[in-house]
Design a protein around this motif. Structure first.
Motif, short mmCIF file in Angstrom:
data_model
loop_
_atom_site.label_atom_id
_atom_site.label_comp_id
_atom_site.label_asym_id
_atom_site.label_seq_id
_atom_site.Cartn_x
_atom_site.Cartn_y
_atom_site.Cartn_z
N TRP A 1 19.70 10.22 74.92
CA TRP A 1 19.93 8.78 74.94
C TRP A 1 18.67 7.97 75.26
CZ3 TRP A 1 18.79 7.70 79.96
CH2 TRP A 1 19.08 8.67 80.93
N ARG A 2 17.58 8.63 75.59
CA ARG A 2 16.34 7.90 75.84
C ARG A 2 15.53 7.65 74.57
NH1 ARG A 2 14.63 11.42 81.19
NH2 ARG A 2 16.06 10.43 82.64
N LEU A 3 15.97 8.21 73.46
CA LEU A 3 15.26 8.01 72.20
C LEU A 3 15.55 6.63 71.62
CD1 LEU A 3 15.85 11.48 70.47
CD2 LEU A 3 13.85 10.74 71.78
N SER A 4 14.69 6.21 70.71
CA SER A 4 14.91 4.93 70.02
C SER A 4 16.03 5.08 69.00
CB SER A 4 13.63 4.50 69.31
OG SER A 4 13.35 5.38 68.23
N GLU A 5 16.53 3.93 68.50
CA GLU A 5 17.58 3.96 67.49
C GLU A 5 17.11 4.70 66.24
OE1 GLU A 5 19.18 0.12 66.66
OE2 GLU A 5 19.81 -0.25 68.73
N ALA A 6 15.86 4.48 65.86
CA ALA A 6 15.33 5.15 64.67
C ALA A 6 15.28 6.67 64.87
CB ALA A 6 13.95 4.61 64.33
N GLU A 7 14.86 7.10 66.07
CA GLU A 7 14.78 8.54 66.35
C GLU A 7 16.17 9.17 66.38
OE1 GLU A 7 10.83 9.01 69.14
OE2 GLU A 7 12.54 7.90 69.95
N LEU A 8 17.11 8.48 67.02
CA LEU A 8 18.48 9.00 67.07
C LEU A 8 19.10 9.09 65.68
CD1 LEU A 8 19.77 7.10 70.23
CD2 LEU A 8 19.53 9.57 70.00
N THR A 9 18.84 8.08 64.87
CA THR A 9 19.37 8.09 63.50
C THR A 9 18.80 9.26 62.72
OG1 THR A 9 19.68 5.69 63.53
CG2 THR A 9 19.56 6.76 61.38
N ALA A 10 17.51 9.52 62.89
CA ALA A 10 16.88 10.64 62.17
C ALA A 10 17.50 11.97 62.60
CB ALA A 10 15.38 10.64 62.44
N ALA B 1 21.14 16.54 61.46
CA ALA B 1 22.26 17.40 61.83
C ALA B 1 23.44 17.24 60.88
CB ALA B 1 22.70 17.08 63.26
N GLY B 2 23.53 16.11 60.18
CA GLY B 2 24.69 15.84 59.34
C GLY B 2 25.95 15.66 60.16
N LEU B 3 25.87 14.84 61.21
CA LEU B 3 27.00 14.65 62.12
C LEU B 3 28.25 14.18 61.38
CD1 LEU B 3 25.44 12.94 65.28
CD2 LEU B 3 25.82 15.37 64.85
N ARG B 4 29.40 14.71 61.79
CA ARG B 4 30.69 14.25 61.29
C ARG B 4 31.38 13.33 62.29
NH1 ARG B 4 31.32 13.70 56.62
NH2 ARG B 4 33.60 13.81 56.86
N VAL B 5 31.11 13.53 63.57
CA VAL B 5 31.69 12.72 64.64
C VAL B 5 30.60 12.40 65.64
CG1 VAL B 5 33.48 12.58 66.43
CG2 VAL B 5 33.90 13.94 64.37
N ALA C 1 23.89 4.54 58.99
CA ALA C 1 23.13 5.50 58.19
C ALA C 1 24.01 6.65 57.67
CB ALA C 1 21.97 6.06 59.01
N LEU C 2 25.13 6.88 58.36
CA LEU C 2 26.06 7.94 57.98
C LEU C 2 27.46 7.34 57.85
CD1 LEU C 2 24.85 10.73 60.46
CD2 LEU C 2 24.57 10.77 57.99
N PRO C 3 27.75 6.70 56.71
CA PRO C 3 29.01 5.95 56.56
C PRO C 3 30.26 6.80 56.78
CG PRO C 3 27.48 5.42 54.79
CD PRO C 3 26.88 6.57 55.53
N GLY C 4 30.20 8.10 56.51
CA GLY C 4 31.38 8.94 56.69
C GLY C 4 31.60 9.41 58.11
#
Length: 541
Positions: A84-93, A98-102, A119-122
């Motif tokens: 949670w200390r990463l930036s929004e851009a880093e977290l999104t990357a 990982a291809g998160l589903r949840v 970035a991951l609409p599904g």
């Protein structure tokens, strides 16, 4: 072998269901309740993801983070803890990699979670809310309609459920995964801290990462133990301590925001028996005013690791806390702990006091081999080389990175750590530094840890890091970055150089000393030497 985490929770729910399992702030879950809630969460997760899918959590150290880890394992899903200390851009990357589903997150990080969601609409987004927070939200009037329908979804949006309501809508029905039959299934994907480059997702199976019976016994874990966990749960140290305590049927006290006073108060008031502290935290705790007058009589064992510790800090910690200590060396790719310096080896002033500079012997089932980093050939005892590991705890590789996975192992199948060190005649491992951190100054090899240990003996030095900086004369100049103590006069540069020269070979002494207010660190407490080198090179241009 010990139990895998889901089976441990099932066992303790049957045998000690009312005993406390997890506590954070004013909330405590017993083992039976934890089992029931993780069954419901597992069923909820399976409505949004298939077994083998990646689910992420973006949250501080709190009870729900433990529930997510257990529930995902019960459902055959792979947990991806996000820093949670990463930036929004880093977290999104990372989420995209990982291809998160949840993604389960708490309101504090909603903005970053919305960026990931965009970035991951599904992606299924769930907002973690405690029962009290859920009640507060229900009692508040409905918010006005958003003038911008394309704006971020609000927590009240039925498409973004609250955590508690999501659990309540699903049955208390254990999916039954995560036992011995699933030993080789990946259930954790932990991204490296990225001190040397882009983070990589380290894959860990149940076999790679579980609490072995030998570890529980040697640390004297039992159902009556009380663990203080003040480590972030996106780091293998925090996850390892949580898993160890839950596997033992112990009570874990989770501390979302570490302060020395909060930690000391919790240890004293709650009768903490076990904890794991990184050296920077030990520094802060042992320097707390009045720490010597605290009642830590029930504190049985402090484990430390994740970064090098100086003998001076270790001696003070032993004196102040008055309990048993064990050192641990490990890395995420090796499933956590590789070696252990046992409590009986922590004896300052005795004939074996030099072992305080060691990280101990390999844990059962682990083989440590010191190799020439150029040829890969094993080297004799006492010779510095790269630490390489053979172990059933070693990762099967990095997520979607076949080239990096191939490079992680040598031709003998040994995991290449990138850490430098040597083994003595008795099998004790001594770290010298990352292989790339070795300084070549005037044609001589200098290991920063040795210089740091010498400097840390000076009474006015609070913390220190040593790096090599390009130099026209020496090739690399040994350069010390010092955080001075605030309660003593700041020492002079030449004073510290002379102090080191009296303790180790003159060619190892710092050529330059810089004073700073604090050292840059990653969330695991490791000093970012890459950042220090970059700053110092820029200042000398």
């Amino acid at each position: 072998m010990g139990l895998y985490l889901p089976d441990a929770i099932r066992l303790h729910a049957r045998e000690r269901g009312t005993r406390a399992a997890l506590s954070c702030a004013d909330r405590t879950l017993g083992y039976a309740e934890l089992h029931s809630r993780t069954n419901r969460l597992a069923r909820a997760l399976l409505t949004a993801a298939r077994p083998g899918s990646r689910i992420g959590f973006l949250a501080r150290t709190r009870t729900e983070a433990g529930e997510i880890l257990i529930a995902a394992a019960k459902a055959g899903l792979v947990t991806v803890p996000l820093n949670w200390r990463l930036s929004e851009a880093e977290l999104t990357a990372l989420a995209q990699d990982a291809g998160l589903r949840v993604l389960l997150t708490e309101p504090e990080f909603r903005s970053a979670a919305d960026a990931v969601h965009a970035a991951l609409p599904g992606l299924r987004l769930v907002i973690i809310d405690s029962p009290a927070e859920q009640q507060d939200r229900q009692e508040q009037p409905d918010p006005p309609d958003s003038p911008d329908p394309s704006g971020p979804a609000q927590a009240a949006d039925p498409a973004v459920p609250g955590y508690e309501a999501w659990l309540a809508a699903h049955p208390d029905d254990d999916p039954g995964r995560g036992g011995r039959a699933d030993a080789d299934e990946v259930y954790l994907q932990i991204y490296t801290s990225g001190t040397t480059g882009v983070p990589k997702g380290v894959l860990l199976t149940h076999t790679n990462f579980h609490a072995e019976r030998a570890e529980l016994e040697e640390s004297r874990w039992q159902p009556g133990s009380v663990a203080l966990n003040a480590l972030p749960l996106f780091h293998i140290g925090g996850l390892g301590l949580l898993q160890m305590a839950l596997s033992a049927g112990a009570h874990s006290l989770l501390l979302p925001d570490f302060t020395p006073e909060a930690a000391a108060r919790t240890i004293e008031r709650e009768g903490v028996t076990h904890t794991f502290l990184v050296p920077s935290v030990l520094h802060l705790l042992t320097e707390l005013p009045g720490i010597e007058r605290r009642d830590f009589s029930r504190l049985h064992l402090v484990s430390y690791g994740a970064a090098p510790i100086t003998p001076a800090l270790l001696r003070r910690s032993l004196s102040v806390l008055g309990c048993r200590f064990q050192g641990k060396y490990g890395l995420t790719e090796a499933g956590g702990t590789v070696t252990r310096l046992a409590p009986e080896d922590h004896r300052p002033g005795g004939p074996r006091s030099h072992l305080l500079g060691s990280v101990g012997r390999p844990r059962p089932g682990v083989r440590v081999v010191i190799c020439d980093p150029g040829t890969g050939d094993p080297v004799p005892p006492g010779t510095v080389g790269e630490i390489r590991i053979a172990s059933a705890h070693n990762t099967p590789g990095y997520w979607n990175r076949p080239q990096e996975t191939t490079e992680l192992y040598d031709a003998r199948g040994l995991l290449c750590t990138g850490d430098g060190g040597y083994v003595d005649e008795d099998g004790y491992l001594f770290l010298t530094d990352r292989v790339k951190d070795m300084i070549v100054s005037g044609g001589e090899n200098v290991y920063p840890t040795e210089v740091e240990s010498a400097l840390a003996e000076h009474p006015a030095v609070f913390e220190v890091a040593v790096v090599g900086v390009p130099d026209d004369l020496w090739g690399e100049a040994v350069t010390a970055v010092v955080v001075p103590r605030r309660d003593l006069p700041r020492p002079g540069e030449q004073e510290l150089i002379d102090f080191v020269r009296q303790r180790i070979a003159s060619y190892k002494k710092p050529r330059r000393v810089h004073f700073v207010g604090e050292l840059p660190r990653n969330p695991a407490g490791k000093v970012l030497k890459r950042e220090l080198r970059a700053r110092l090179r820029q200042s000398h241009q």
